[in-house]
Design an enzyme around this catalytic site. Structure first.
Site, PDB file in Angstrom:
ATOM      1  N   GLY A   1       0.815  -1.197   0.000  1.00  0.00           N
ATOM      2  CA  GLY A   1       0.000   0.000   0.000  1.00  0.00           C
ATOM      3  C   GLY A   1       0.849   1.246   0.000  1.00  0.00           C
ATOM      4  N   VAL A   2       0.249   2.355   0.477  1.00  0.00           N
ATOM      5  CA  VAL A   2       0.931   3.635   0.452  1.00  0.00           C
ATOM      6  C   VAL A   2       2.124   3.637   1.400  1.00  0.00           C
ATOM      7  CG1 VAL A   2       0.612   6.115   0.766  1.00  0.00           C
ATOM      8  CG2 VAL A   2      -1.264   4.721  -0.113  1.00  0.00           C
ATOM      9  N   PHE A   3       1.965   3.027   2.561  1.00  0.00           N
ATOM     10  CA  PHE A   3       2.964   3.171   3.616  1.00  0.00           C
ATOM     11  C   PHE A   3       3.894   1.977   3.746  1.00  0.00           C
ATOM     12  CE2 PHE A   3      -0.821   5.565   5.024  1.00  0.00           C
ATOM     13  CZ  PHE A   3      -0.289   6.846   4.914  1.00  0.00           C
ATOM     14  N   GLY A   4       3.672   0.906   3.033  1.00  0.00           N
ATOM     15  CA  GLY A   4       4.571  -0.226   3.191  1.00  0.00           C
ATOM     16  C   GLY A   4       4.018  -1.485   2.569  1.00  0.00           C
ATOM     17  N   THR A   5       4.685  -2.594   2.888  1.00  0.00           N
ATOM     18  CA  THR A   5       4.352  -3.907   2.340  1.00  0.00           C
ATOM     19  C   THR A   5       3.970  -4.828   3.482  1.00  0.00           C
ATOM     20  OG1 THR A   5       5.990  -3.567   0.610  1.00  0.00           O
ATOM     21  CG2 THR A   5       5.171  -5.796   0.904  1.00  0.00           C
TER      22      THR A   5
ATOM     23  N   LYS B   1       3.920  -5.887   8.788  1.00  0.00           N
ATOM     24  CA  LYS B   1       3.888  -4.742   7.876  1.00  0.00           C
ATOM     25  C   LYS B   1       5.210  -4.003   7.994  1.00  0.00           C
ATOM     26  CE  LYS B   1       1.196  -0.998   6.026  1.00  0.00           C
ATOM     27  NZ  LYS B   1      -0.154  -0.489   5.804  1.00  0.00           N
TER      28      LYS B   1
ATOM     29  N   ASP C   1      -6.379   6.430   6.634  1.00  0.00           N
ATOM     30  CA  ASP C   1      -6.520   5.528   5.472  1.00  0.00           C
ATOM     31  C   ASP C   1      -7.626   4.516   5.725  1.00  0.00           C
ATOM     32  OD1 ASP C   1      -6.026   4.404   3.017  1.00  0.00           O
ATOM     33  OD2 ASP C   1      -4.350   3.183   3.694  1.00  0.00           O
ATOM     34  N   LEU C   2      -8.782   4.982   6.203  1.00  0.00           N
ATOM     35  CA  LEU C   2      -9.898   4.083   6.452  1.00  0.00           C
ATOM     36  C   LEU C   2     -10.555   3.714   5.124  1.00  0.00           C
ATOM     37  CD1 LEU C   2     -11.790   2.596   8.365  1.00  0.00           C
ATOM     38  CD2 LEU C   2     -13.145   4.684   8.561  1.00  0.00           C
TER      39      LEU C   2
ATOM     40  N   ARG D   1     -10.867  -2.094   2.466  1.00  0.00           N
ATOM     41  CA  ARG D   1      -9.717  -3.000   2.348  1.00  0.00           C
ATOM     42  C   ARG D   1      -8.913  -3.060   3.627  1.00  0.00           C
ATOM     43  NH1 ARG D   1      -8.643   1.636  -0.448  1.00  0.00           N
ATOM     44  NH2 ARG D   1      -6.938   2.917   0.387  1.00  0.00           N
TER      45      ARG D   1
END
Length: 1339
Positions: free
Chosen positions: A716-720, A740, A832-833, A836
């Protein structure tokens, strides 16, 4: 193109004819590995070169030209195009080295460890003879190695060559110095790059002139003139068949990275099958078969098999195959390429038990007599017997010295093959010279000399070699390969009787006696020629096969007058000497030999044939019957004893299996307890300063050694996010977790230290947020959470949309709101609600994930980039998009989009729109369209979340209260149209997961920790299945409720013109004036003209629409038939007739531990009336008819509430109330944004035929008693103001019948609205309509 370019093309075309035949027929010759050492004078060197390289095109090895005279004609070298090793030119006197066609030097072997071309000292100090020109005009590629050209006094133009264009390796060493001076300049067309002074001597550039798009060589400066990647040395075109030389392999003229494999994949049979077009790699060429003196190793032609393989012969093809057990021993030889130059006392022990010599054997005088210079003593002649085990020499055999007392070479009596893969000096594979005492060769087993020449000279006593038929030994013409001279004359040998034995054939012999014959005249026995075999007489008896005598098996009975056997096996005997067991002759019958089913016992019969004993004989027998058994007990085992034995055996087996199961179950329970201990136990972080308070952090600080990543689940935006396992230090259990990994892409921040925010995230614990098990600081921060195998709610609703019911959807909305409310209480903004990021812990419980992640990054990493594909623009509020402002109210906007995803079963918001277009659409007032299953009540909750003014949006506490209220009567707010059979209750929801998915979830070890909760939820699901039993019509949504927007757009416009003129469009059908449906900007269900929310008021657009509908209907007094099958229609009327019951105690809330709200299905007959309600009003006074006048209706619509009981006091703190229970007033609901507005005019119900008004009254006004309100509402956190109250609405269940048609009553016009007040992008409008001020007046 310049002149040099034209010459390049002409040069290429000149050699194209020969290049096209590269792979079809190539003259391949071996190279040498002598270095600067030579034998003989300059003439001998020239003859050696001529014989090796005449008409040679590819040199498989090194091209070494050393010590050659000035008058040597080297024109035979002009055909050489490729050298696989290095080129050595040293100490020569010729003036020109003619290699005009040499294109590639591969450098598989390099001189002095680093040079592919080595040219040095090519001049004569006593004369003017010297090397003046290297005619390498076509040389364009050196694949490996560098260049060394030094101290060549007359050699010119070497400093004009651009060697970097030729050498492929960029860091290869190039040394060009101290060569000839006063050289003529290059021709003007060469532009300073040449091999000689003429215009034909220009250097061909194929790399430095190429366009940047070319990876390797080119045939011109343009980007479309690049050579194929497999080309080496240049090309004439872009194809792999246009190469002048190949980088890897040449397959019939095409350059390929590998030769055709032995197995190919058949796409039809899905199997590997033999390739009929297999080819083998021979140097740089793909050949259909390897040369006869090479062996095949997989797809390679090699000189010798690797150490773990042995050479075998398959269908005439020599191949290397893995050894079965211990391989035949292969030993390294001597000579060139070896660390030993001769066999001597220092290395002879290394040849013990050798069967194959990899390389050569040299016997020189320095080896036998010793080498004082190197302090090597003389060789003991007896040690030469170690060579009796040698059967093959892959190289050559060179014997120039031999012990005086040994008169032959009988130590090589078992030598069968001399391979000749490497040759001595001028191409000799067998060289025997200057052995003065040798009288015979003694190679009695030698059968083949595969390659090379035979040189036998200056052996003064040597005889018997005259008789040998060398054509049987040599491959190819023997005349050109034999050089036998200066040995003992034939006449002297015959005079002394040194001739072959009479039993030898005409093929000759290796020495005296019948054992030295090359072949026998009659028969041979173990290599010795004999006159006859012992077939009919003599010992041992034999049989004949191809003129060889072989002994019969020892168990064969010798026969008189006839043959004893016809083969060497025990089954080939004519008669057995002792016994016959089947076809085999044996010494004794089998006695206790272990077979497939146990020991085997046999006895001999009268004819000495072995017969089997009785099956119960355990110690042998003397006959076939049971009584013939040897050592058998008199009393055999009885049947009861057998039964007891079997029973005891089975019991023991069951006990073992049961014990194993109990042990396995105990270990599993032990692991579960250990997992529960680690997952539920928190850690206390000690304060860093005495003034600080201890922080109870539920998360742990992990070490990197405790975590192991298995696979990537997503990014995603902030990591894997990875799926992994946690192995606690000092434990053996493996706990599945989610990891994460958060990285700072800018590299400005490291996560080595544990910050307060990390501790704050680790201290959160709630039923509806994913608990953080721990974190692992480092260069990248790793957040560890419990692994939830059911995955995200987004994937779940997409996969099970056909089985999800309204109860689950609304309860999930409640749980998400409660999780976000908990984060709000702890000042944690999610950012980031989305659906998903909502995980499914169990089929009825969800948890919010990925909260607090953005605050771990530096501020610059949190800036939004609209072009970034992973930025969640579609879920973000306008202030977040424009200003990067994130608050709890911006999370409310995201919550509205998340609920929209949930109600559309995972549809993508704003589908078909670019991210850059979304902010403009939102500013214009456009919003996501009303989901098909939602009533206007649910949709208006979403719309309130998407208000421009963030202060007007509801709080998560209010949202949880609103969805809790709606979850009491799910079919009233969500209408899911789904086919249901006559025997299936339409309100009973099927399981959201299949049985297999539930079983897979239960198998996960982390789900076992919530086993008790899941059991309770399963019981709750059973209760829901029986309790939710509503009429079929309550789940049916009319088809008239459809959005006017394209489904692909995914949003609805909210800035449209007002609907003031909608009521004027009417049509007269059948004498009745009927209203056409107004052009709606969002779906409006048929049969629902008012808001279905329990507060009994309407929002701005609804009020405006209903005023105009009311005005139109009051003028026309139409009686349009409407269906009464909608539960929302009944519940709306029921809300006007049902009193508001007091708030139930917190202990009676119908809500389980996971936030699952129970629908209110327990119906009561009656309830006590309350002042200010309409429960005491009769049907005739409440339901208007056609004869009633407008004044009565208007009076009813403006009726106010008289009063309400006092509300309960507001709790003093959140701890008293708990976030699970949110307080509401007893008479007024604290629903989202409610206001006290005008009650609506009731609609007249015209019953159909067969239905009496009493029955209809009883059906429509049925309500619960006072005791039914206990589980009606969840307690909210604070009481709303009096002006924001609204009446309570209850779901009810009809008796199973309903009126098929309804008619609209005449509605009185409400207060008019100006068009300017109805704009959806006007915050004042929404503030006035949805959230009135304290002094707002009721009408």
């Amino acid at each position: 193109m310049s002149a040099i370019g034209t010459l390049q093309v002409l040069g290429f075309l000149l050699s194209l004819a020969r290049g096209s035949e590269m792979g079809n027929s190539q003259a391949v010759c071996p190279g040498t590995l002598n270095g600067l050492s030579v034998t003989g004078d300059a003439d001998n060197q020239y003859q050696t070169l001529y014989k090796l390289y005449e008409k040679c095109e590819v040199v498989m090895g090194n091209l070494e030209i050393v010590l050659t005279g000035h008058n040597a004609d080297l024109s035979f070298l002009q055909w050489i195009r490729e050298v696989t090793g290095y080129v050595l030119v040293a100490m020569n006197e010729f003036s020109v080295l003619p290699l005009p066609n040499l294109r590639v030097v591969r450098g598989t072997q390099v001189y002095d460890g680093k040079f592919a071309i080595f040219v040095m000292l090519n001049y004569n100090t006593n004369s003017s003879h010297a090397l003046r020109q290297l005619r390498f005009t076509q040389l364009t590629e050196i694949l490996l190695g560098g260049v060394y050209i030094e101290k060549n006094d007359k050699l010119c133009h070497m400093d004009t060559i651009d060697w970097r264009d030729i050498v492929r390796v960029p860091d290869a060493e190039i040394v060009v110095k101290n060569n000839g001076g006063n050289c003529p300049p290059c021709h003007e067309v060469c532009k300073g790059r040449c091999w000689g002074p003429g215009p034909e001597d220009c250097q061909i550039l194929t790399k430095t002139i190429c366009a940047p798009q070319c990876n390797g060589r080119c045939f011109g400066p343009n980007p479309n003139q690049c050579c194929h990647d497999e080309c080496a040395g240049g090309c004439s075109g872009p194809q792999d068949t246009d190469c002048f030389a190949c980088r890897h392999f040449n397959d019939s003229g095409a350059c390929v990275p590998r030769c055709p494999a032995p197995l190919v994949y058949n796409k039809l049979t899905f199997q590997l099958e033999p390739n009929p077009h297999i080819k083998y790699q021979y140097g740089g060429v793909c050949v259909a078969s390897c040369p006869h003196n090479f062996v095949v190793d997989q797809t390679f032609c090699v000189r010798a098999c690797p150490a773990d393989k042995m050479e075998v012969d398959k269908n005439g093809l020599k191949m290397c195959e893995p050894c079965r057990g211990l391989c035949p021993k292969a030993c390294e030889g001597t000579g060139s390429g070896s660390r030993y130059q001769t066999v001597d006392s220092s290395n002879i022990d290394g040849f013990v038990n050798c069967t194959k010599i990899l390389g050569n054997l040299d016997f020189l005088i320095t080896g036998l007599n010793g080498d004082p210079w190197h302090k090597i003593p003389a060789l003991d002649p007896e040690k030469l017997n170690v060579f009796r085990t040698v059967r093959e020499i892959t190289g050559y055999l060179n014997i120039q010295s031999w012990p005086p007392h040994m008169h032959n070479f009988s130590v090589f009596s078992n030598l069968t093959t001399i391979g000749g893969r490497s040759l001595y000096n001028r191409g000799f594979s067998l060289l025997i010279m200057k052995n003065l005492n040798v009288t015979s060769l003694g190679f009695r087993s030698l059968k083949e000399i595969s390659a090379g020449r035979v040189y036998i000279s200056a052996n003064q006593q040597l005889c018997y070699h005259h008789s040998l038929n060398w054509t049987r030994l040599l491959r190819g013409p023997a005349e050109e390969r034999l050089d036998i001279k200066y040995n003992r004359p034939l006449g002297e040998c015959v005079a002394e009787g040194k001739v072959c034995d009479p039993l030898c054939s005409s093929g000759g012999c290796w020495g005296p006696g019948p054992g030295q014959c090359l072949s026998c005249r009659n028969y041979s026995r173990e290599g010795v020629c004999v006159t006859h075999c012992n077939v009919l007489q003599g010992e041992p008896r034999e049989f004949v096969h191809e003129a060889h005598c072989f002994s019969c098996h020892p168990e064969c009975q010798p026969m008189e007058g006839t043959s004893t056997c016809n083969g060497s096996g025990s089954d080939a005997c004519a008669r057995c000497a002792h016994f016959r067991d089947g076809p085999h002759c044996v010494n004794s019958c089998p006695h206790g030999i272990l077979g497939a089913k146990g020991p085997i016992y046999k006895y001999p019969d009268a004819q000495n044939e072995c017969r089997p004993c009785h099956e119960n004989c355990t110690q042998g027998c003397k006959g076939p019957e049971l009584q013939d058994c040897l050592g058998q007990a008199e009393v055999l085992m009885s049947k009861p004893h057998l039964v007891i034995a079997v029973t005891v055996g089975l019991t023991v087996i069951f006990l073992i299996l049961g014990g194993s199961f109990l042990y396995w179950r105990g270990r599993r329970i032990q692991n579960k307890r250990a997992m529960r201990r680690y997952l539920e136990r928190g850690e206390s972080i000690e304060p860093l300063d005495p003034s600080e308070k201890a922080n109870k952090v539920l998360a742990r600080i992990f070490k990197e050694t405790e975590l192991r990543k298995l696979k990537v689940l997503g990014s995603g935006v902030f990591g894997t996010v990875h799926k992994g396992i946690w192995i606690p230090e000092g434990e053996s259990i493996k706990i599945p977790v989610c990891i994460k990994v958060i990285e700072d892409k800018s590299g400005r921040q490291s996560f080595q230290a544990v910050t307060d925010h990390m501790l704050a995230v680790g201290s959160l614990d709630h039923a509806h947020i994913v608990r953080l098990l721990g974190l692992c600081p480092g260069s990248s921060l790793q957040l560890v959470t419990q692994y939830l195998p059911l995955g995200s709610l987004l994937d779940h609703v997409r996969q099970h949309r056909e089985t999800l019911g309204p109860q689950l959807l609304l309860n999930w909305g409640v749980q998400i709101a409660k999780g976000m409310y908990y984060l709000e209480e702890h000042s944690m903004v999610h950012r980031d609600l989305a659906l998903r990021n909502v995980m499914l812990k169990s089929p009825s419980q969800v948890q919010v994930a990925d909260f607090g992640v953005a605050d771990l990054l530096p501020p610059d990493d949190k800036q939004l980039l609209h072009s970034e594909a992973k930025t969640p623009i579609k879920w973000m509020a306008l202030e977040s998009i424009h200003f990067g402002k994130y608050t709890h109210q911006s999370d409310v906007w995201s919550y509205g989009v998340t609920v929209w995803e949930l109600m559309t079963f995972g549809a993508e918001p704003y589908a078909g729109l670019r991210l850059a277009e979304i902010p403009d659409l939102l500013e214009k007032g456009e919003r996501l369209a009303q989901p098909q299953i939602c009533t206007i009540d649910v949709y208006m909750v979403m719309v309130k979340c998407w208000m421009i003014d963030e202060n007007i949006r509801p709080t998560f506490k209010e949202l949880a209260n609103e969805f809790t209220r709606m979850a009491r009567d799910p079919p009233r707010y969500l209408v899911i149209k789904r086919a249901s059979g006559p025997g299936i209750p339409p309100a009973a929801e099927p399981s959201a997961l299949s049985t297999k998915e539930l079983q897979d979830a239960e198998l996960e070890p982390d789900l076992d920790l919530d086993l008790d909760v899941e059991v309770e939820e399963e019981g709750l699901a059973t209760t829901l299945g029986s309790a939710l039993s509503l009429p079929t019509g309550t789940l049916t949504r009319p088809r008239g409720s459809q959005s006017l927007l394209s489904p692909s757009s995914g949003y609805m416009p909210m800035n449209q013109s007002n609907l003031g003129e909608a009521c004027l469009d009417s049509a007269v059908l059948g004498g009745r004036e009927q209203f056409s449906r107004p052009i709606s900007l969002h779906p409006i269900p048929r049969g629902r003209q008012t808001s279905e929310s329990s507060e009994g008021h309407v929002t701005g657009s609804e009020a405006e629409l209903q005023e105009r509908v009311s005005m139109c209907r009051s003028r026309s007094r139409s009686r349009s038939p409407r269906p009464r099958g909608d539960s929302a229609y009944h519940s709306q009327r029921h809300s006007l007739l049902t009193p508001v019951t007091p708030l139930s105690p917190p202990g009676l809330e119908e809500e389980d531990g996971n936030g699952y709200v129970m629908p209110d299905t327990h119906l009561r007959g009656t309830s006590s009336s309350r002042e200010g309600t309409l429960s005491s009003v009769g049907l005739s006074s409440v339901l208007g008819t056609e004869e009633e006048d407008e004044d009565e209706e208007y009076e009813y619509m403006n009726r106010k509430r008289r009063g309400s009981p006092a509300r309960p006091p507001r709790p003093g703190s959140l701890e008293e109330l708990g976030y699970e229970y949110m307080d509401v007033g007893s008479d007024l609901s604290a629903s989202l944004g409610s206001t006290q507005s005008c009650p609506l005019h009731p609609m007249a119900i015209v019953p159909s035929a067969g239905t009496t008004p009493d029955e209809d009254y009883e059906y429509m006004n049925r309500r619960r008693g006072a005791g039914g309100s206990g589980g009606d509402y969840a307690a909210m956190g604070a009481c709303p103001a009096a002006e924001q109250g609204y009446e309570e609405m209850r779901a009810f269940q009809g008796p199973g019948h309903q009126a098929p048609h309804v008619r609209y009553a005449r509605l009185k016009t409400l207060r008019s609205l100006e068009a300017t007040d109805s704009a959806f992008d006007n915050p004042d409008y929404w503030h006035s309509r949805l959230f009135p001020k304290a002094n707002a007046q009721r009408i």
